[in-house]
Structures are given as C-alpha cells and as structure tokens.
Design an enzyme around this catalytic site. Structure first.
Site, PDB file in Angstrom:
ATOM      1  N   CYS A 222      42.619  61.141 -82.879  1.00 26.17           N
ATOM      2  CA  CYS A 222      42.085  60.938 -81.526  1.00 26.17           C
ATOM      3  C   CYS A 222      41.888  62.273 -80.807  1.00 26.17           C
ATOM      4  CB  CYS A 222      43.011  60.038 -80.713  1.00 26.17           C
ATOM      5  SG  CYS A 222      42.390  59.749 -79.048  1.00 26.17           S
TER       6      CYS A 222
ATOM      7  N   CYS B 251      42.549  62.100 -77.026  1.00 27.85           N
ATOM      8  CA  CYS B 251      43.966  62.055 -76.619  1.00 27.85           C
ATOM      9  C   CYS B 251      44.654  63.398 -76.868  1.00 27.85           C
ATOM     10  CB  CYS B 251      44.755  61.017 -77.413  1.00 27.85           C
ATOM     11  SG  CYS B 251      43.877  59.567 -77.912  1.00 27.85           S
ATOM     12  N   ASP B 252      44.410  63.991 -78.038  1.00 26.22           N
ATOM     13  CA  ASP B 252      45.224  65.125 -78.481  1.00 26.22           C
ATOM     14  C   ASP B 252      44.516  66.477 -78.404  1.00 26.22           C
ATOM     15  OD1 ASP B 252      47.190  63.288 -79.087  1.00 26.22           O
ATOM     16  OD2 ASP B 252      46.517  63.029 -81.144  1.00 26.22           O
TER      17      ASP B 252
END
Ligand code: NAP
Length: 308
Positions: free
Chosen positions: A134, A137-138
């Site tokens: 992701c 997200c990261d």
C-alpha cells in the site's frame, strides 16, 4: 443475537451501494465492514474515473461520502469482521471475530479483494519493514529514499506516480514489456523523470536483515541477475478475493476463490447474494463494484420483502 433483514459483509463501493438500494426499499440493513471499513479505495490516492466527479477525488473521500450516505438512509455500519456464515435458507447466522452473532433474512457478500504477494524469499519476513502493498498508506515512511514498485497494472503505475512525489528515485519492475495499466497512466509514468522501468524482470529475492536493502532481480530474457538497492518494495501484482472464510459455508467459489454469481448477483444459496471484487475477475473497478452492489441490493430487498 442481533436480528436484521439484511447483513452486508464489506463496506466498500459494492457493500455501500447495495445498502443504499436496500435501505431505500425499507429493508433494515447492517453493514459489517471490518476494522477498516472501506476496502481498497482507502488505499487509492486520486480517482479520476468514477463517474460524476469532474476533478480527481481521493479514495478516502469517496468512501467517506458513501458511508455518510448510508448512515443518512438509516444503515448501521459496524466494524465487525464476519468469519462464519451458516444456513442454507433464511434466517442465516453470521458470526463475527469476537463471537458476536447476527441473524439475517438475506446476506450480501461484498468482502472485496486483498493484496497478492510475490511469494519470494525475504518477502514475508520484511513485510512492514520495507515490503508493503500500500503506497498510499506506507509511502510517507520512504520520503527521501529510493524505492521499487513491482507490477504492470494500474495499481503499480499509480503507486509509482504517487511515490515519485516523495522519493528521489522510483524503479518500476515488470515481468514483461506490455502493461495492463491504462495508456494515460503509462504515459504519465514515462514522462516522470525520477521513475525508471526495468522490464522483463522479476524479483527473485528481497534483501535485508532488519529492513529492506534491495532486491535480486532476474531478467527473464537474458536470465541475468542483478542486485538493485532500495529501501522499500511496493508489491502491486494484483488482488485475491477475500473469501477464504467462506470455505465450508456451502457458498460456491470458483478455483480462484471468486464467489460464483448469476446475473442477479445470486449465489448458489437462495437469499445469499454477492457483489464487487470478490465476484469479479476482469473489471475490478470501483464503479463496476458499485454497479454490481446496486443489483445485489435491489435483488436482496425483493428477497427480504418476499420472506418476512
Ligand atoms: P492487475 O491489473 O491484475 O495487474 C497486476 C500486474 O501484476 C500485472 O501487470 C501482472 O503481470 C503482474 N503480476 C501478477 N502476478 C505477478 C507475479 N507473481 N510477479 C510479477 N508480476 C506479477 O492488478 P492491479 O494493478 O492491482 O489492478 C487490479 C484492478 O483494479 C484492475 O482491473 C485495475 O484496472 C483496477 N484499478 C484501477 C485503478 C483506476 O482505474 N484508477 C487503479 C488501481 C486499480 P502481467 O501483466 O504480465 O499479467
């Protein structure tokens, strides 16, 4: 035991769209959305191809709007993760992790799909330590660092574009020369100076002890291998349906784990419907998921109205 007319599993576009149609037909509807209700759209940066939005809309905003729309119509959205579905006729019994149980006259499975992993040496150990599925997200953790994205579809290309804004160098690794990603997105990537492509290459091994330090790539044409340094590896090689929990439920799955449905989104069990990415092998698009969710919602509402 919580009683409801309709229990929808999954709070992504399919589940929400189904809920909108069912609630507006007077059906008491609960969505069990899991710990992070919203599915894959929460991990999507800007969405440019969902009809009705003139400008790109962030995935989380689109999902937030869908959840608010559901709630306005009286749908309850819970964070329960359903792990068991029992019954071959209504009412069906559903059990959530933690033991909470629901009884529902109809069920819609809209559980979506999750990341497919590479399955190579080093990947499992370094998940969360440089290996991620992701970018949205990261990606922030890799600000200022060199990263690699693996895959040739829209996710990989969009991830590469997103990461190119925060990382000095992004290497896109793909196993052949052709892409599944849309031509517009491919063009954007080709025109981004800090993204380079390594085509006809596969990841053989993820390198690193505590965190990722690089990857061993093999060129599938020349068979030569090379170590490519990077601090993060974003795996974007497609998705697998989140249906393992349905094993033993009697709901028919195909060999790849997709729920088998007919044109009315009916499964093999009367009263159990399915929609969205857990049913879709080819057109995994938010707008398609919302469309199949609408069909499931309409059909489930008719079923409930006949059986109560
Ligand atoms: P995808 O389209 O299925 O592409 C997966 C890519 O990973 C393919 O290029 C595939 O290579 C490669 N791949 C698969 N297994 C691999 C392996 N073991 N090792 C190396 N490479 C591997 O998946 P996706 O990009 O996640 O997209 C899924 C669906 O969501 C698609 O329908 C996509 O259009 C849609 N999506 C849409 C948007 C958007 O419209 N904004 C954004 C994201 C996703 P091959 O090509 O050689 O098979």
């Amino acid at each position: 035991m919580t009683q409801t007319d309709l229990l929808i599993i999954g709070a992504g576009p399919a589940g929400c769209s189904a809920a909108v149609y069912a609630a507006r037909s007077g059906v008491k509807t609960v969505i069990a959305g899991g710990a992070m209700p919203g599915g894959q759209l929460l991990q999507t940066n800007d969405i440019e191809n969902y009809a009705g939005f003139i400008n790109p809309v962030p995935g989380y905003e689109l999902m937030d709007n869908m959840h608010k729309q559901c709630k306005r119509l009286g749908v309850e959205i819970t964070s329960d993760e359903i792990i068991k579905l029992e019954g071959d006729k209504p009412p069906f019994t559903l059990t959530a992790a933690g033991g909470k149980q629901y009884q529902a006259l109809a069920v819609i499975i809209a559980a979506g799909a999750g990341a497919r992993w590479l399955g190579v040496k080093g990947e499992e150990n370094l998940k969360g330590h440089g290996v991620s599925a992701c970018a949205t997200c990261d990606g922030f953790f890799f600000k200022g660092k060199e990263v690699m994205v693996v895959g040739g579809g829209n996710t990989a290309f969009e991830d590469a574009l997103f990461l190119s804004q925060i990382c000095p160098k992004v290497t896109l690794v793909h196993r052949r020369e052709g892409f599944r990603a849309d031509a517009v997105t491919v063009e954007k990537v080709k025109n981004t100076p800090n993204i380079s492509m390594m085509l006809n290459c596969v990841v053989e091994e993820v390198l690193g002890e505590q965190t990722v330090t690089g990857a061993v790539l093999r060129n599938v044409v020349s068979q030569e291998t090379a170590q490519v340094p990077c601090a993060g590896i974003f795996v974007a090689v497609g998705a697998v349906p989140q249906t393992a929990w349905l094993q033993g439920s009697g709901v028919e799955l195909d060999p790849s784990g997709l729920v088998k449905v007919d044109a009315h989104q009916r499964t093999n069990i009367d009263g159990i419907f399915a929609a969205g990415d857990c049913t879709e092998s080819e057109f995994r698009q938010a707008v398609v998921a919302a469309g199949s969710g609408a069909k499931a919602g309409i059909c489930a509402a008719s079923f409930v109205n006949l059986h109560r």
